[in-house]
Design an enzyme around this catalytic site. Structure first.
Site, mmCIF file in Angstrom:
data_model
loop_
_atom_site.group_PDB
_atom_site.id
_atom_site.type_symbol
_atom_site.label_atom_id
_atom_site.label_comp_id
_atom_site.label_asym_id
_atom_site.label_seq_id
_atom_site.Cartn_x
_atom_site.Cartn_y
_atom_site.Cartn_z
ATOM 1 N N LYS A 50 13.146 11.209 -47.588
ATOM 2 C CA LYS A 50 13.574 12.567 -46.933
ATOM 3 C C LYS A 50 14.410 13.072 -47.231
ATOM 4 O O LYS A 50 15.555 12.513 -46.694
ATOM 5 C CB LYS A 50 13.121 12.448 -45.675
ATOM 6 C CG LYS A 50 12.627 13.707 -45.520
ATOM 7 C CD LYS A 50 13.433 15.000 -45.386
ATOM 8 C CE LYS A 50 14.664 15.064 -44.171
ATOM 9 N NZ LYS A 50 15.935 16.274 -44.229
ATOM 10 N N SER A 68 26.973 11.432 -36.645
ATOM 11 C CA SER A 68 25.667 10.773 -36.995
ATOM 12 C C SER A 68 25.892 9.610 -36.399
ATOM 13 O O SER A 68 25.213 8.924 -35.887
ATOM 14 C CB SER A 68 26.112 10.009 -38.631
ATOM 15 O OG SER A 68 26.944 9.291 -38.351
ATOM 16 N N ALA A 128 25.231 9.749 -33.153
ATOM 17 C CA ALA A 128 24.453 10.185 -32.216
ATOM 18 C C ALA A 128 23.182 10.169 -32.749
ATOM 19 O O ALA A 128 22.257 10.415 -32.308
ATOM 20 C CB ALA A 128 24.188 12.045 -31.460
ATOM 21 N N THR A 129 23.129 11.513 -33.984
ATOM 22 C CA THR A 129 21.440 11.214 -35.024
ATOM 23 C C THR A 129 21.357 9.921 -34.587
ATOM 24 O O THR A 129 19.986 8.932 -34.425
ATOM 25 C CB THR A 129 22.034 11.738 -36.018
ATOM 26 O OG1 THR A 129 22.288 13.252 -35.933
ATOM 27 C CG2 THR A 129 20.614 11.986 -36.910
ATOM 28 N N GLY A 130 22.328 8.642 -35.177
ATOM 29 C CA GLY A 130 22.075 7.448 -35.737
ATOM 30 C C GLY A 130 20.847 6.683 -34.252
ATOM 31 O O GLY A 130 20.142 6.131 -34.060
ATOM 32 N N GLU A 152 23.460 3.722 -42.166
ATOM 33 C CA GLU A 152 24.743 3.961 -42.702
ATOM 34 C C GLU A 152 24.952 4.921 -42.378
ATOM 35 O O GLU A 152 24.637 6.365 -42.532
ATOM 36 C CB GLU A 152 24.972 3.715 -43.932
ATOM 37 C CG GLU A 152 26.122 3.493 -44.664
ATOM 38 C CD GLU A 152 26.591 4.390 -45.523
ATOM 39 O OE1 GLU A 152 28.088 5.439 -44.007
ATOM 40 O OE2 GLU A 152 26.979 4.552 -46.411
ATOM 41 N N CYS A 154 31.154 9.331 -47.523
ATOM 42 C CA CYS A 154 31.400 8.499 -45.909
ATOM 43 C C CYS A 154 32.372 7.044 -46.449
ATOM 44 O O CYS A 154 32.489 7.132 -45.467
ATOM 45 C CB CYS A 154 29.681 7.695 -46.408
ATOM 46 S SG CYS A 154 28.620 8.447 -45.745
ATOM 47 N N GLU A 204 35.162 11.458 -38.873
ATOM 48 C CA GLU A 204 35.369 12.320 -40.844
ATOM 49 C C GLU A 204 35.139 13.991 -40.825
ATOM 50 O O GLU A 204 34.320 14.547 -39.826
ATOM 51 C CB GLU A 204 33.516 11.091 -40.585
ATOM 52 C CG GLU A 204 33.590 11.203 -41.939
ATOM 53 C CD GLU A 204 32.261 10.762 -42.571
ATOM 54 O OE1 GLU A 204 32.699 10.150 -43.041
ATOM 55 O OE2 GLU A 204 31.606 10.407 -41.135
#
Length: 537
Positions: free
Chosen positions: A185, A273, A275-277, A294, A328, A427
């Site tokens: 995806k 990311s 939070a998303t991770g 990552e 990143c 970031e």
């Protein structure tokens, strides 16, 4: 001459398949802000079909077609994919540049790396045949023990938009080399070349269902993939700003602010990311499913007083502005010795003014546009917040005056930065370098490690022993000495702290997709003798 954008469908079970709900997502060229095509928008129903196809491909013919085939068999397909990508390099590089905004020469370099990565994991797949079964020495002669390495199964792969085809390859190549089947995806902001990877797989005859590619939004396609009970592992690469392709789970809804609300069911976004991770880990944990993450970084580059100023200036800028600053591992926190700070900053400004900012397809372009309007606004907001908090915009900080269209941001250097400022701690994912000075090695190390992240770090100095000390002191998964950003398929890639866990690339990348099974065999003719045998009648 305009580059034609292929109109593709979802790639499921070796065929192009229209999404169940027939929705599509516009493709916006970040250099012109024009709509140049569209991609299919998968939903949970499409994920279900793709997972079923991957599961069938895994066990087809008792696994002999793929999972239990020899590594050499799988390597033939990986090499064929590499060869076809090399054949189509020029075309793929142009598509990549148009889709995500990176300079054409850089995109061409990426496509070379894609082919090289498939070749490398083809080598590992062949070598795996002799390593699949490994004896283990045990202290009892009556037992023989060995370890079997087997593919994990069906894996879900979620990739970002800054290296669309390359980041996909970092996951697809080792997963297929290990014998897994996969559902990829990619980010909805840059999916064109990932769909072309599907066409390459068709061309080389990759068995149906081994690789399935679903484009679409995170909440509608990514979240169902992560939480699907028949997906055995999830591997995600999510930069800090991944809210543009984020996920919704039971208690959280997200909004993709680069698209109309009607296209994302009016959902509310996470920021960042980490939070998303965490949400991805939560969804996977409910099924005790392994995850590799990552999650970006805020990497330091430490410059000591003994450097060649011009050489150091180029590495400092390359480390932050490569890929339009959307990387990143960007070494976006410059920590420079105070004795050379003034002269070094003067050099940096001169080098910045010499960077060609243009349409990515123009010859000599070294800085293209930010990937989308939403990300462009976020980068400018970071810059304005830094200024509001008391930092100084030494150069850049706005759209280039000669470019009236496109999501361009000048290479930006920010000084007078305090460690409490947002620009130091978060970031940006854009061409923005923030600067602090130091007086001692100890202070440099403290500043370098002053971050929640731990992906990369760099040190520039002619003192080799000093470089060795900093290499050991950096709290990071990757360290560069007298350079920044080189990456090779043969070497592990990954971070620590909030930059995630697990390693990609190298033999470590292959191990991500393998299960270790211990087998112990009793070889004596004697009874075990632990229990008293029943009395014979």
């Amino acid at each position: 001459m305009a580059i034609p954008i292929p109109s593709r469908q979802l790639f499921i079970d070796g065929e192009w398949r229209e999404p169940v709900h027939k929705n599509r997502i516009p493709i916006i060229n970040p250099a012109t802000e024009e709509t140049i095509g569209d991609i299919p928008a998968a939903t949970a129903e499409d994920v279900e079909i793709a997972v079923e196809a991957a599961r069938k491909a895994l066990v087809r013919n008792g696994g002999k077609d793929w999972a239990n085939a020899t590594g050499a068999h799988r390597a033939k397909y990986l090499r064929a994919i590499a060869a076809k990508i090399t054949e189509k390099k020029s075309y793929l590089a142009k598509l990549e540049a148009i889709d995500c905004g990176k300079p054409l020469e850089e995109a061409a370099w990426d496509i070379d790396d894609v082919a090289g990565c498939f070749e490398y994991f083809a080598d590992l797949a062949e070598a795996f045949d002799s390593k699949r079964k490994t004896p283990v020495s045990v202290p009892m002669d009556t037992f023989k023990c060995y370890v079997l390495k087997e593919p994990l199964g069906v894996v879900g792969l979620i990739t970002p938009w800054n290296y669309p085809m390359l980041m996909a390859t970092w996951k697809v190549a080792p997963a297929l080399a290990a014998g897994c089947t996969a559902i990829l995806k990619p980010s909805e902001l840059a999916s064109i070349t990932c769909l072309e990877l599907a066409e390459v797989c068709r061309d080389v005859g990759l068995p149906s269902g081994v690789l399935n590619i679903l484009t679409g939004f995170g909440p509608e396609a990514g979240a169902p993939l992560v939480s699907h009970p028949d997906v055995d592992k999830v591997s995600c690469d999510l930069p800090f700003c991944f809210s543009v392709s984020c996920f919704s789970f039971e208690l959280d809804v997200l909004h993709c602010n680069d698209h109309p609300p009607s296209m994302v069911n009016q959902q509310i976004a996470f920021t960042g990311s980490s939070a998303t991770g965490s949400k991805i880990m939560t969804a996977a944990a409910s099924l005790v499913k392994p995850v590799t993450l990552e999650l970006g970084g805020k990497s330091p580059i430490v410059v000591f007083e003994d450097v060649d100023l011009d050489k150091a200036a180029e590495w400092a800028l390359f480390g932050c502005f490569w890929t339009n600053g959307q990387i990143c591992s960007a070494t976006s926190r410059l920590i420079v010795h105070e004795s050379i700070a003034e002269a070094f900053l003067e050099k940096l400004v001169k080098w910045c003014k010499n960077i060609k900012i243009s349409d990515p397809l123009e010859e000599g372009c070294r800085l293209g546009p930010i990937v989308s309007s939403g990300q462009y606004e976020k980068v400018l907001k970071f810059i304005s917040t830094a200024k509001d908090e008391g930092a100084t915009i030494l150069c850049g900080g706005a759209q280039p005056q000669h470019l009236k269209k496109g999501f361009y941001v000048e290479p930006t250097i920010i000084t007078d930065v305090k460690t409490s400022m947002q620009i130091w701690r978060e970031e940006v994912f854009g061409p923005v370098l923030c600067v602090k000075t130091f007086t001692s090695e100890e202070e440099a190390i403290e500043l370098a490690n002053d971050t929640h992240y731990g992906l990369g770090a760099a040190v520039l100095s002619q003192d080799h022993e000093r470089c060795e000390r900093l290499t050991k002191a950096f709290q990071a998964g990757i360290v560069w000495v007298n350079c920044s950003q080189p990456c090779f398929s043969q070497a592990p890639w990954g971070g620590k702290k909030r930059s995630g866990f697990g390693r990609e690339l190298g033999e470590w990348g292959l191990d991500n997709y393998l299960n270790v099974k211990q087998v112990t065999k009793y070889e004596s003719d004697d009874s075990w003798g632990w229990y008293k045998p029943p009395t014979k009648p």
